[in-house]
Structures are given as structure tokens and as C-alpha cells.
Design a protein around this motif. Structure first.
Motif, PDB file in Angstrom:
ATOM      1  N   THR A  55      -3.005  -2.762 -11.472  1.00  0.00           N
ATOM      2  CA  THR A  55      -1.436  -3.174 -10.916  1.00  0.00           C
ATOM      3  C   THR A  55      -1.431  -3.575  -9.395  1.00  0.00           C
ATOM      4  O   THR A  55      -2.347  -2.847  -8.672  1.00  0.00           O
ATOM      5  CB  THR A  55      -0.332  -2.153 -11.099  1.00  0.00           C
ATOM      6  N   LEU A  56      -0.719  -4.257  -8.870  1.00  0.00           N
ATOM      7  CA  LEU A  56      -0.599  -4.673  -7.379  1.00  0.00           C
ATOM      8  C   LEU A  56       0.339  -3.963  -7.120  1.00  0.00           C
ATOM      9  O   LEU A  56       0.891  -4.135  -5.841  1.00  0.00           O
ATOM     10  CB  LEU A  56      -0.593  -6.083  -7.292  1.00  0.00           C
ATOM     11  N   GLU A  57       1.039  -2.980  -7.718  1.00  0.00           N
ATOM     12  CA  GLU A  57       2.481  -2.117  -7.253  1.00  0.00           C
ATOM     13  C   GLU A  57       1.994  -0.627  -7.093  1.00  0.00           C
ATOM     14  O   GLU A  57       1.572  -0.244  -8.398  1.00  0.00           O
ATOM     15  CB  GLU A  57       3.630  -2.273  -8.197  1.00  0.00           C
ATOM     16  N   LEU A  58       1.811   0.065  -5.866  1.00  0.00           N
ATOM     17  CA  LEU A  58       1.328   1.337  -5.917  1.00  0.00           C
ATOM     18  C   LEU A  58       2.180   2.230  -6.658  1.00  0.00           C
ATOM     19  O   LEU A  58       1.583   3.292  -7.167  1.00  0.00           O
ATOM     20  CB  LEU A  58       1.322   1.604  -4.366  1.00  0.00           C
ATOM     21  N   ASP A  59       3.344   2.152  -6.814  1.00  0.00           N
ATOM     22  CA  ASP A  59       4.363   2.998  -7.529  1.00  0.00           C
ATOM     23  C   ASP A  59       3.932   3.277  -9.015  1.00  0.00           C
ATOM     24  O   ASP A  59       3.820   4.324  -9.486  1.00  0.00           O
ATOM     25  CB  ASP A  59       5.614   2.758  -7.150  1.00  0.00           C
ATOM     26  N   LYS A  60       3.494   2.168  -9.510  1.00  0.00           N
ATOM     27  CA  LYS A  60       3.034   1.891 -10.987  1.00  0.00           C
ATOM     28  C   LYS A  60       1.784   2.445 -10.992  1.00  0.00           C
ATOM     29  O   LYS A  60       1.502   3.252 -11.936  1.00  0.00           O
ATOM     30  CB  LYS A  60       3.058   0.720 -11.431  1.00  0.00           C
ATOM     31  N   ALA A  61       0.839   2.412  -9.956  1.00  0.00           N
ATOM     32  CA  ALA A  61      -0.472   2.876  -9.954  1.00  0.00           C
ATOM     33  C   ALA A  61      -0.608   4.364  -9.926  1.00  0.00           C
ATOM     34  O   ALA A  61      -1.510   4.889 -10.673  1.00  0.00           O
ATOM     35  CB  ALA A  61      -1.272   2.176  -8.881  1.00  0.00           C
ATOM     36  N   VAL A  62       0.259   4.962  -9.256  1.00  0.00           N
ATOM     37  CA  VAL A  62       0.118   6.436  -9.150  1.00  0.00           C
ATOM     38  C   VAL A  62       1.114   7.041 -10.061  1.00  0.00           C
ATOM     39  O   VAL A  62       1.209   8.392 -10.050  1.00  0.00           O
ATOM     40  CB  VAL A  62       0.192   6.911  -7.795  1.00  0.00           C
ATOM     41  N   GLN A  63       1.810   6.417 -10.830  1.00  0.00           N
ATOM     42  CA  GLN A  63       2.836   7.028 -11.717  1.00  0.00           C
ATOM     43  C   GLN A  63       1.955   7.979 -12.915  1.00  0.00           C
ATOM     44  O   GLN A  63       1.137   7.698 -13.341  1.00  0.00           O
ATOM     45  CB  GLN A  63       3.679   5.949 -12.633  1.00  0.00           C
ATOM     46  N   ASP A  64       2.446   9.278 -12.879  1.00  0.00           N
ATOM     47  CA  ASP A  64       1.820  10.154 -13.795  1.00  0.00           C
ATOM     48  C   ASP A  64       0.326  10.349 -13.628  1.00  0.00           C
ATOM     49  O   ASP A  64      -0.208  10.743 -14.755  1.00  0.00           O
ATOM     50  CB  ASP A  64       2.120   9.711 -15.183  1.00  0.00           C
ATOM     51  N   VAL A  65      -0.209  10.329 -12.545  1.00  0.00           N
ATOM     52  CA  VAL A  65      -1.780  10.405 -12.275  1.00  0.00           C
ATOM     53  C   VAL A  65      -1.836  12.070 -12.119  1.00  0.00           C
ATOM     54  O   VAL A  65      -1.063  12.427 -11.567  1.00  0.00           O
ATOM     55  CB  VAL A  65      -2.047   9.432 -11.190  1.00  0.00           C
ATOM     56  N   ASP A  66      -3.203  12.230 -12.381  1.00  0.00           N
ATOM     57  CA  ASP A  66      -3.647  13.626 -12.053  1.00  0.00           C
ATOM     58  C   ASP A  66      -4.403  13.644 -10.904  1.00  0.00           C
ATOM     59  O   ASP A  66      -4.687  14.699 -10.254  1.00  0.00           O
ATOM     60  CB  ASP A  66      -4.599  14.166 -12.934  1.00  0.00           C
ATOM     61  N   CYS A  67      -4.964  12.587 -10.513  1.00  0.00           N
ATOM     62  CA  CYS A  67      -6.167  12.334  -9.425  1.00  0.00           C
ATOM     63  C   CYS A  67      -5.682  10.673  -8.831  1.00  0.00           C
ATOM     64  O   CYS A  67      -5.981   9.891  -9.648  1.00  0.00           O
ATOM     65  CB  CYS A  67      -7.311  12.627  -9.638  1.00  0.00           C
ATOM     66  N   VAL A  68      -5.826  10.756  -7.573  1.00  0.00           N
ATOM     67  CA  VAL A  68      -5.816   9.538  -6.883  1.00  0.00           C
ATOM     68  C   VAL A  68      -7.264   9.529  -6.064  1.00  0.00           C
ATOM     69  O   VAL A  68      -7.515  10.476  -5.249  1.00  0.00           O
ATOM     70  CB  VAL A  68      -4.768   9.326  -6.161  1.00  0.00           C
ATOM     71  N   VAL A  69      -8.162   8.812  -6.182  1.00  0.00           N
ATOM     72  CA  VAL A  69      -9.422   8.381  -5.102  1.00  0.00           C
ATOM     73  C   VAL A  69      -8.946   6.940  -4.374  1.00  0.00           C
ATOM     74  O   VAL A  69      -8.892   5.990  -4.967  1.00  0.00           O
ATOM     75  CB  VAL A  69     -10.541   8.348  -5.978  1.00  0.00           C
ATOM     76  N   ILE A  70      -9.098   7.257  -3.015  1.00  0.00           N
ATOM     77  CA  ILE A  70      -8.866   6.362  -2.186  1.00  0.00           C
ATOM     78  C   ILE A  70     -10.270   5.635  -1.654  1.00  0.00           C
ATOM     79  O   ILE A  70     -11.181   6.356  -1.037  1.00  0.00           O
ATOM     80  CB  ILE A  70      -8.321   6.534  -0.755  1.00  0.00           C
TER      81      ILE A  70
END
Length: 292
Positions: A55-70
């Protein structure tokens, strides 16, 4: 281990994390996020099965995630944190893969006021000259060192989970103080890249450049391999860690000046001893870390 993993920046490192995590069964779903100009790379990542969706929308990308890798260049970390701030979840773990860690901690402090306790900075000491998701592989981190640099207030549970995550990706994990990390990597990674870039830049500008490169042997190719690395990424890394790099450049100037004096004075014995010490030091390094 994670139900939903978000990779911000699905390039060589981010793509390789996704591939290895899928291979090791560490997550059920992987979503990639990037900017509009990264969309073709994200489409490729999805078509290759590196990620499940993007997705190009960050709010959708991190929705309900357990881990975010930058997994973006270090210069973009502050901007990423700023975008993540209103979306930050206490139920997720956040980490990065930047080659400098002081800049990550400073960016977090600037954006959040304090380093969030569920942010665990990390640095996989692995890579390749090529970039983009097509260069990603599932064994990039196998038996490669990974340094975690948690802040003093970091959640022990978050640190433990990130350590286990990287160990299961095949990495040899160490925990290190931020400043120590940046000092060590300035000497072992950042300075060598500067040397390779500088040498090729110098020779490339010589009038006889075609003849120089025509007769370059394998040693030149080996020494300058890392000059094929992404210039934008390395510009950002060097700028972020300049306080550690500049003193090393001064020391190197002194070493080159010493060798110049030995040549000017025909002191072949001291030149031999200098080269011999360097040869033996490198062999000790190989015996200790590569020949076991």
C-alpha cells in the motif's frame, strides 16, 4: 512469531527480511509500504511473492501489525518517525536496519520527545552492491552479524523478541551501546567505503582513465567492489556518522603521510615492517572470525 509484519522500504534489505521471515515461518502476512515513486518496486515485490500485499498509505500499512521494520535510508528515519507518530501502537514492536544508530536515537528523541520503549534499533551487517527487491535473497543474513542498540528505557520483552527474530533469520546477534556501534562501524564499514569511492573517483578523473582501468587486475576489482554501492545511501550514512568518520580520516592521512616519508627516504626496512604488521593483523582477523 508475528501475525502481520510491515516492511517500510522493500529493497535489498527489506526484501531479504521478508523472504527470510517467510521461509522461516516467522509471520503469517507481510505488507510492504513505500512512496508513489516506489510503486513499481512494490509491484515487483508482490509478483515475486516477497510480500503478500502493498500500500502507498501508511495508516493502512501499519493497521493491526505486530512488527514494523523500517528499511529506508538513514536520512529518511526522522520523516518516517514523524509519519508514524500519530499511528504508533503500543501493541507493536518497531525496529530499523540503519547503518548508523545514533542518528536513529536522535530522530526518535526529536519526534517523540523520548525513545519509545517498543522501538528497538538494529543493524544487520550484510548487504550487496545491487539494490532493489530483485536483489533480495532469503539467506542474506545467514551467519552474518546483527547488532541491536536498544535505548536505556527499551522494553526487555521487545528487545528479546527482536533478538529472537533476527536469530531465526540466521543472524549472529550482539547487543551494543549506540555510540560504540557507530564508532566500530565507522572504522570497519564507513571508512572502507569512503576509501573505495575516493580511489575510483581519483582514477576515474585521470586523463588516462581508460588505460588505467584496462590494465587493472583482480586486486583493484576486489578493493573497489564496494564503490559500486548505492551513492545516495552511502552519502546519507557518512553524513549521519561524520563525527566518528572524520577523526578516522585524519588518522588515515597520518598513516599515508608516514608511508610517503618512508618512500621519500628509501626506508625499505620500515616500509617492510609496516606492511608485515598489516598482513599479520589481517591474518589474525581472518583466523579469529572466518577460519573457525
Amino acid at each position: 512469531m508475528f501475525n502481520r509484519l510491515c516492511i517500510i522500504g522493500v529493497g535489498l534489505i527489506g526484501g531479504s527480511i521478508a523472504r527470510a521471515a517467510r521461509q522461516q515461518g516467522l509471520c503469517n502476512n507481510i505488507v510492504g509500504y513505500g512512496r508513489k515513486l516506489d510503486e513499481q518496486n512494490l509491484k515487483t515485490a508482490k509478483s515475486l511473492g516477497v510480500i503478500d500485499d502493498y500500500t502507498l498509505e501508511l495508516d493502512k500499512a501499519v493497521q493491526d501489525v505486530d512488527c514494523v521494520v523500517i528499511a529506508t535510508p538513514v536520512a529518511s528515519i526522522e520523516s518516517i518517525f514523524t509519519q508514524l507518530k500519530p499511528l504508533w501502537s503500543n501493541d507493536a514492536i518497531y525496529t530499523d536496519v540503519g547503518s548508523t544508530k545514533g542518528s536513529v536515537i536522535a530522530a526518535a528523541q526529536k519526534v517523540f520527545g523520548v525513545v519509545p520503549d517498543n522501538l528497538v534499533p538494529a543493524h544487520p551487517i550484510a548487504g550487496a552492491e545491487n539494490s532493489g527487491v530483485t536483489a533480495s535473497v532469503d539467506d542474506l543474513f545467514l551467519n552474518k552479524r546483527l547488532i541491536i542498540t536498544p535505548a536505556d528505557n527499551a522494553s526487555p520483552e521487545a528487545v528479546q523478541k527482536i533478538q529472537v527474530f533476527w536469530e531465526r533469520l540466521g543472524s549472529l546477534v550482539s547487543v551494543m551501546d549506540v555510540q560504540h556501534h557507530d564508532s566500530v562501524l565507522a572504522a570497519t564499514s564507513h571508512l572502507p567505503h569512503i576509501l573505495a569511492f575516493a580511489l575510483v573517483d581519483m582514477l576515474g578523473h585521470k586523463d588516462e582513465q581508460s588505460e588505467i582501468f584496462q590494465y587493472a587486475a583482480g586486486g583493484f576489482k576486489d578493493f573497489t567492489r564496494i564503490a559500486s554501492s548505492d551513492p545516495t545511501m552511502w552519502k546519507d550514512i557518512c553524513a549521519a556518522n561524520k563525527d566518528e568518520i572524520i577523526p578516522l580520516i585524519e588518522q588515515l592521512k597520518g598513516e599515508l603521510d608516514k608511508i610517503q616519508r618512508l618512500l621519500e627516504t628509501n626506508d625499505s626496512q620500515q616500509l617492510f615492517e609496516t606492511f608485515t604488521y598489516a598482513k599479520n593483523a589481517r591474518q589474525r582477523f581472518l583466523d579469529q572470525f572466518y577460519n573457525n
